[in-house]
Write a protein that holds these residues in place. Sequence first.
Motif, PDB file in Angstrom:
ATOM      1  N   ARG A 294      19.309 -16.568  34.200  1.00  9.86           N
ATOM      2  CA  ARG A 294      19.322 -16.770  35.656  1.00  9.86           C
ATOM      3  C   ARG A 294      20.446 -15.972  36.314  1.00  9.86           C
ATOM      4  O   ARG A 294      20.297 -15.480  37.437  1.00  9.86           O
ATOM      5  N   ARG A 295      21.574 -15.826  35.620  1.00  7.71           N
ATOM      6  CA  ARG A 295      22.659 -14.997  36.160  1.00  7.71           C
ATOM      7  C   ARG A 295      22.220 -13.531  36.230  1.00  7.71           C
ATOM      8  O   ARG A 295      22.506 -12.829  37.203  1.00  7.71           O
ATOM      9  N   VAL A 296      21.530 -13.082  35.192  1.00  6.97           N
ATOM     10  CA  VAL A 296      21.021 -11.711  35.190  1.00  6.97           C
ATOM     11  C   VAL A 296      20.072 -11.489  36.358  1.00  6.97           C
ATOM     12  O   VAL A 296      20.133 -10.465  37.058  1.00  6.97           O
ATOM     13  N   MET A 297      19.183 -12.450  36.573  1.00  5.98           N
ATOM     14  CA  MET A 297      18.204 -12.315  37.653  1.00  5.98           C
ATOM     15  C   MET A 297      18.856 -12.304  39.035  1.00  5.98           C
ATOM     16  O   MET A 297      18.304 -11.760  39.984  1.00  5.98           O
ATOM     17  N   SER A 298      20.044 -12.888  39.137  1.00 10.70           N
ATOM     18  CA  SER A 298      20.760 -12.890  40.418  1.00 10.70           C
ATOM     19  C   SER A 298      21.600 -11.632  40.597  1.00 10.70           C
ATOM     20  O   SER A 298      22.275 -11.473  41.626  1.00 10.70           O
ATOM     21  N   GLY A 299      21.578 -10.742  39.597  1.00  5.03           N
ATOM     22  CA  GLY A 299      22.327  -9.501  39.689  1.00  5.03           C
ATOM     23  C   GLY A 299      23.725  -9.571  39.116  1.00  5.03           C
ATOM     24  O   GLY A 299      24.500  -8.612  39.221  1.00  5.03           O
ATOM     25  N   ASP A 300      24.058 -10.679  38.476  1.00  2.95           N
ATOM     26  CA  ASP A 300      25.390 -10.865  37.904  1.00  2.95           C
ATOM     27  C   ASP A 300      25.399 -10.334  36.473  1.00  2.95           C
ATOM     28  O   ASP A 300      25.112 -11.064  35.525  1.00  2.95           O
ATOM     29  N   THR A 301      25.691  -9.057  36.300  1.00  2.00           N
ATOM     30  CA  THR A 301      25.722  -8.465  34.963  1.00  2.00           C
ATOM     31  C   THR A 301      27.070  -7.787  34.701  1.00  2.00           C
ATOM     32  O   THR A 301      27.145  -6.793  33.991  1.00  2.00           O
ATOM     33  N   GLY A 302      28.127  -8.338  35.270  1.00  2.00           N
ATOM     34  CA  GLY A 302      29.451  -7.760  35.109  1.00  2.00           C
ATOM     35  C   GLY A 302      30.221  -8.360  33.949  1.00  2.00           C
ATOM     36  O   GLY A 302      29.674  -9.011  33.054  1.00  2.00           O
ATOM     37  N   ASN A 303      31.540  -8.169  33.994  1.00  2.00           N
ATOM     38  CA  ASN A 303      32.409  -8.569  32.893  1.00  2.00           C
ATOM     39  C   ASN A 303      32.391 -10.073  32.656  1.00  2.00           C
ATOM     40  O   ASN A 303      32.380 -10.527  31.498  1.00  2.00           O
ATOM     41  N   ASP A 304      32.374 -10.856  33.727  1.00  2.00           N
ATOM     42  CA  ASP A 304      32.368 -12.312  33.560  1.00  2.00           C
ATOM     43  C   ASP A 304      31.091 -12.787  32.881  1.00  2.00           C
ATOM     44  O   ASP A 304      31.119 -13.691  32.039  1.00  2.00           O
ATOM     45  N   CYS A 305      29.958 -12.182  33.249  1.00  2.00           N
ATOM     46  CA  CYS A 305      28.695 -12.573  32.625  1.00  2.00           C
ATOM     47  C   CYS A 305      28.647 -12.123  31.170  1.00  2.00           C
ATOM     48  O   CYS A 305      28.090 -12.821  30.319  1.00  2.00           O
ATOM     49  N   ALA A 306      29.246 -10.963  30.857  1.00  2.00           N
ATOM     50  CA  ALA A 306      29.313 -10.519  29.474  1.00  2.00           C
ATOM     51  C   ALA A 306      30.111 -11.516  28.638  1.00  2.00           C
ATOM     52  O   ALA A 306      29.725 -11.850  27.506  1.00  2.00           O
ATOM     53  N   ALA A 307      31.208 -12.000  29.180  1.00  2.00           N
ATOM     54  CA  ALA A 307      31.991 -13.018  28.474  1.00  2.00           C
ATOM     55  C   ALA A 307      31.173 -14.289  28.291  1.00  2.00           C
ATOM     56  O   ALA A 307      31.174 -14.901  27.210  1.00  2.00           O
ATOM     57  N   ALA A 308      30.455 -14.684  29.341  1.00  2.00           N
ATOM     58  CA  ALA A 308      29.632 -15.897  29.257  1.00  2.00           C
ATOM     59  C   ALA A 308      28.530 -15.748  28.216  1.00  2.00           C
ATOM     60  O   ALA A 308      28.195 -16.701  27.496  1.00  2.00           O
ATOM     61  N   ALA A 309      27.954 -14.548  28.114  1.00  2.00           N
ATOM     62  CA  ALA A 309      26.895 -14.322  27.129  1.00  2.00           C
ATOM     63  C   ALA A 309      27.428 -14.439  25.705  1.00  2.00           C
ATOM     64  O   ALA A 309      26.771 -15.019  24.827  1.00  2.00           O
ATOM     65  N   LEU A 310      28.615 -13.903  25.467  1.00  2.00           N
ATOM     66  CA  LEU A 310      29.219 -14.019  24.139  1.00  2.00           C
ATOM     67  C   LEU A 310      29.555 -15.474  23.812  1.00  2.00           C
ATOM     68  O   LEU A 310      29.253 -15.963  22.720  1.00  2.00           O
ATOM     69  N   VAL A 311      30.166 -16.155  24.768  1.00  2.00           N
ATOM     70  CA  VAL A 311      30.511 -17.563  24.550  1.00  2.00           C
ATOM     71  C   VAL A 311      29.248 -18.386  24.311  1.00  2.00           C
ATOM     72  O   VAL A 311      29.232 -19.308  23.488  1.00  2.00           O
ATOM     73  N   THR A 312      28.176 -18.031  25.002  1.00  2.00           N
ATOM     74  CA  THR A 312      26.906 -18.732  24.804  1.00  2.00           C
ATOM     75  C   THR A 312      26.420 -18.592  23.370  1.00  2.00           C
ATOM     76  O   THR A 312      26.049 -19.581  22.733  1.00  2.00           O
ATOM     77  N   ARG A 313      26.406 -17.362  22.840  1.00  2.00           N
ATOM     78  CA  ARG A 313      25.931 -17.213  21.457  1.00  2.00           C
ATOM     79  C   ARG A 313      26.832 -17.943  20.469  1.00  2.00           C
ATOM     80  O   ARG A 313      26.347 -18.610  19.560  1.00  2.00           O
ATOM     81  N   PHE A 314      28.137 -17.822  20.650  1.00  2.00           N
ATOM     82  CA  PHE A 314      29.059 -18.486  19.733  1.00  2.00           C
ATOM     83  C   PHE A 314      28.899 -20.001  19.803  1.00  2.00           C
ATOM     84  O   PHE A 314      28.932 -20.694  18.770  1.00  2.00           O
TER      85      PHE A 314
END
Length: 378
Positions: A294-314
């Motif tokens: 949903r963050r990607v769909m809102s256009g949020d693909t920056g550094n904070d979202c990259a951190a969130a994606a990593l934390v999500t997988r971990f």
Amino acid sequence: MEFMQADREACDRLLPGLRERLLELPLSELESADSPALALFREYGGTQLLIPADRGGLGASALDAVRVVRVLGGLAPSMSVATAMHHFSIGMLYSIADLYGKDTEIEPILERVSGEKLLVASGFAEGRSNQGILSPNTVARPVPGGYVVDGAKKPCSLSRSMGLLTTSVAVPRADGTNEMGLLLLPADTPGISVHPFWSTFPLAGAESNEVRLTDIFVEPTKILRPPPGLTAQLSELEEAGTIWFQMIVTAVYTGMVSRLAALVLERGRGAATDRARLLMAVDSAAMLAEGIARRVMSGDTGNDCAAAALVTRFSVREVLTQALDLAVELLGGMSYIQSTDVAYLTAAVHAIAFHPPSRTSMTDALLDYYAGKPLVMA
């Protein structure tokens, strides 16, 4: 709503027939080294999932993509892990095409990818320590009339089924430094060879072998160079690539545990409280991946979202490990003994820890991030 109903509906809407076809085949066949799953993925349009609709693809949203991948992850784990690299490569290619503009060598190749439903393998350096996703993994040597390219990628998923190999390449400058270039090589290019590498039984159907590039001659116009002044955009591209890869891989492994959870629900195994605890845990993992989508769909693909994606997988790894143990316990010893499916999925799920970057390698970077600095993935 039934367990995974939204996921099944997304899969059947975008890839009609694929789910039913995979259900007809035993898991042991789908997970073998000679698995038919990747061919079926192509036949039923899976390669088109994330190709933009105006480029001949299905143009699936990020949310639809994670739901489709969750279903397929439970039905054909090897296929889903392997095609995570295809989806990652597709996202990178079309983003790069937007940066470079349409008057480049990339456009005819992208038309082939869409029109011929090619599987795209990745030779990017996403598996090497202290390297960004686009860091060159191959080297170009100047020769009369062009360059000769050498390098290797191991493991490289889709090694036998790929129609196209994408890779970054180090191109020497006159001052002795290197600049990054991008190569798109048809799989039948002379000098590309595949060699055995994967030696364990889980995920053998992902075709994760070694791909070598040996003395491949490339004309200068075939190497795409970054347009002047786009360094910042390439950094953003790496962040977006990280987000997509972590999101898709998380959904794949959530699908594997979801299959076992569905069996527990179907068979009514264990106490009602334990079944509910299992389903809530698995669904929470799915919702974390959907949150990134949903963050990607809102256009949020920056550094904070990259951190969130990593934390999500971990974080999802921890949730799935506990849910997996509970699911196997509830299914019982006879289920484990009489079918290899439970044991196989148990082994395959643990591979979520091995995708780059690893949790341990990112410890300092995440601590710096939580201290207020940008997340650095190199």
